[in-house]
Scaffold this motif. Structure first.
Motif, PDB file in Angstrom:
ATOM      1  N   ALA A  51     -10.032   4.341  10.317  1.00 32.27           N
ATOM      2  CA  ALA A  51     -10.705   4.293   9.020  1.00 32.27           C
ATOM      3  C   ALA A  51     -10.210   5.410   8.110  1.00 32.27           C
ATOM      4  O   ALA A  51     -10.039   5.212   6.900  1.00 32.27           O
ATOM      5  N   ALA A  52      -9.964   6.591   8.682  1.00 30.26           N
ATOM      6  CA  ALA A  52      -9.428   7.706   7.891  1.00 30.26           C
ATOM      7  C   ALA A  52      -8.054   7.354   7.335  1.00 30.26           C
ATOM      8  O   ALA A  52      -7.762   7.609   6.160  1.00 30.26           O
ATOM      9  N   THR A  53      -7.237   6.747   8.166  1.00 31.24           N
ATOM     10  CA  THR A  53      -5.907   6.323   7.713  1.00 31.24           C
ATOM     11  C   THR A  53      -6.025   5.289   6.599  1.00 31.24           C
ATOM     12  O   THR A  53      -5.320   5.375   5.579  1.00 31.24           O
ATOM     13  N   ALA A  54      -6.932   4.332   6.761  1.00 25.48           N
ATOM     14  CA  ALA A  54      -7.126   3.303   5.734  1.00 25.48           C
ATOM     15  C   ALA A  54      -7.602   3.925   4.422  1.00 25.48           C
ATOM     16  O   ALA A  54      -7.125   3.537   3.345  1.00 25.48           O
ATOM     17  N   SER A  55      -8.512   4.888   4.492  1.00 27.59           N
ATOM     18  CA  SER A  55      -8.976   5.561   3.274  1.00 27.59           C
ATOM     19  C   SER A  55      -7.840   6.317   2.599  1.00 27.59           C
ATOM     20  O   SER A  55      -7.729   6.312   1.370  1.00 27.59           O
ATOM     21  N   GLY A  56      -7.002   6.950   3.402  1.00 23.50           N
ATOM     22  CA  GLY A  56      -5.831   7.635   2.845  1.00 23.50           C
ATOM     23  C   GLY A  56      -4.880   6.656   2.174  1.00 23.50           C
ATOM     24  O   GLY A  56      -4.350   6.940   1.091  1.00 23.50           O
ATOM     25  N   CYS A  57      -4.696   5.491   2.788  1.00 26.93           N
ATOM     26  CA  CYS A  57      -3.827   4.456   2.198  1.00 26.93           C
ATOM     27  C   CYS A  57      -4.429   3.928   0.892  1.00 26.93           C
ATOM     28  O   CYS A  57      -3.703   3.678  -0.071  1.00 26.93           O
ATOM     29  N   ALA A  58      -5.751   3.773   0.864  1.00 26.08           N
ATOM     30  CA  ALA A  58      -6.410   3.337  -0.367  1.00 26.08           C
ATOM     31  C   ALA A  58      -6.198   4.366  -1.468  1.00 26.08           C
ATOM     32  O   ALA A  58      -5.931   4.010  -2.627  1.00 26.08           O
ATOM     33  N   ALA A  59      -6.303   5.640  -1.130  1.00 28.09           N
ATOM     34  CA  ALA A  59      -6.067   6.701  -2.118  1.00 28.09           C
ATOM     35  C   ALA A  59      -4.634   6.640  -2.629  1.00 28.09           C
ATOM     36  O   ALA A  59      -4.402   6.749  -3.839  1.00 28.09           O
ATOM     37  N   ASP A  60      -3.692   6.446  -1.718  1.00 24.65           N
ATOM     38  CA  ASP A  60      -2.284   6.350  -2.125  1.00 24.65           C
ATOM     39  C   ASP A  60      -2.065   5.154  -3.059  1.00 24.65           C
ATOM     40  O   ASP A  60      -1.346   5.257  -4.057  1.00 24.65           O
ATOM     41  N   ALA A  61      -2.688   4.031  -2.733  1.00 20.07           N
ATOM     42  CA  ALA A  61      -2.545   2.842  -3.571  1.00 20.07           C
ATOM     43  C   ALA A  61      -3.135   3.075  -4.957  1.00 20.07           C
ATOM     44  O   ALA A  61      -2.521   2.718  -5.972  1.00 20.07           O
ATOM     45  N   LEU A  62      -4.307   3.676  -5.010  1.00 25.24           N
ATOM     46  CA  LEU A  62      -4.915   3.981  -6.304  1.00 25.24           C
ATOM     47  C   LEU A  62      -4.058   4.962  -7.103  1.00 25.24           C
ATOM     48  O   LEU A  62      -3.917   4.822  -8.319  1.00 25.24           O
ATOM     49  N   ALA A  63      -3.484   5.925  -6.427  1.00 24.88           N
ATOM     50  CA  ALA A  63      -2.639   6.918  -7.102  1.00 24.88           C
ATOM     51  C   ALA A  63      -1.419   6.265  -7.751  1.00 24.88           C
ATOM     52  O   ALA A  63      -0.920   6.752  -8.774  1.00 24.88           O
ATOM     53  N   GLU A  64      -0.963   5.166  -7.175  1.00 27.44           N
ATOM     54  CA  GLU A  64       0.184   4.446  -7.747  1.00 27.44           C
ATOM     55  C   GLU A  64      -0.111   3.900  -9.136  1.00 27.44           C
ATOM     56  O   GLU A  64       0.812   3.616  -9.900  1.00 27.44           O
ATOM     57  N   SER A  65      -1.397   3.761  -9.474  1.00 29.61           N
ATOM     58  CA  SER A  65      -1.753   3.234 -10.787  1.00 29.61           C
ATOM     59  C   SER A  65      -1.687   4.293 -11.883  1.00 29.61           C
ATOM     60  O   SER A  65      -1.737   3.960 -13.068  1.00 29.61           O
ATOM     61  N   ALA A  66      -1.549   5.544 -11.528  1.00 28.74           N
ATOM     62  CA  ALA A  66      -1.605   6.629 -12.507  1.00 28.74           C
ATOM     63  C   ALA A  66      -0.591   6.481 -13.645  1.00 28.74           C
ATOM     64  O   ALA A  66      -0.969   6.614 -14.819  1.00 28.74           O
TER      65      ALA A  66
END
Length: 121
Positions: free
Chosen positions: A90-105
């Motif tokens: 779950a921690a890895t998935a949350s980190g991946c979600a953060a990375d994906a959101l960061a791509e929208s910057a």
């Protein structure tokens, strides 16, 4: 008043903090944003939140692994290992979600700039 567990931060228990997080996420699930700038700020904060969630889940995995909660010391080792694995995943998935959101910057910066250029007072 029921016991809510050890306190974190400024005297807030982990249970209270998790309940607040749940309520805030539920509100975000149904709340709109007013402007492109609002959307950009919400996504920036959600990105940071996902990173904090990843860290919290990693921390919880360590607590489970080390048996640092009442009742864990007597739990079967395979169950603790399985729960630790789930928390790490779950921690890895949350980190991946953060990375994906960061791509929208970059796109959001362009949208905000364009919105600002098209705003006339």
């Amino acid at each position: 008043m029921p016991e809510t567990g050890p306190e974190i931060g400024a005297g807030v228990s982990a249970t209270v903090a998790a309940t607040h997080l749940e309520a805030c996420a539920a509100e975000l699930a149904v709340t709109g944003v007013g402007t492109v700038a609002d959307l950009a700020e919400v996504l920036r904060r959600l990105t940071a939140s996902q990173r904090h969630l990843a860290a919290a889940l990693t921390h919880l995995a360590g607590l489970v692994r080390d048996g640092d909660a009442e009742g864990l010391a007597t739990a079967p080792a395979p169950d603790l290992e399985a729960l630790t694995e789930v928390l790490h995943a779950a921690a890895t998935a949350s980190g991946c979600a953060a990375d994906a959101l960061a791509e929208s910057a970059p796109v959001l910066r362009t949208l905000v700039r364009t919105d600002d250029e098209n705003t006339h007072l």
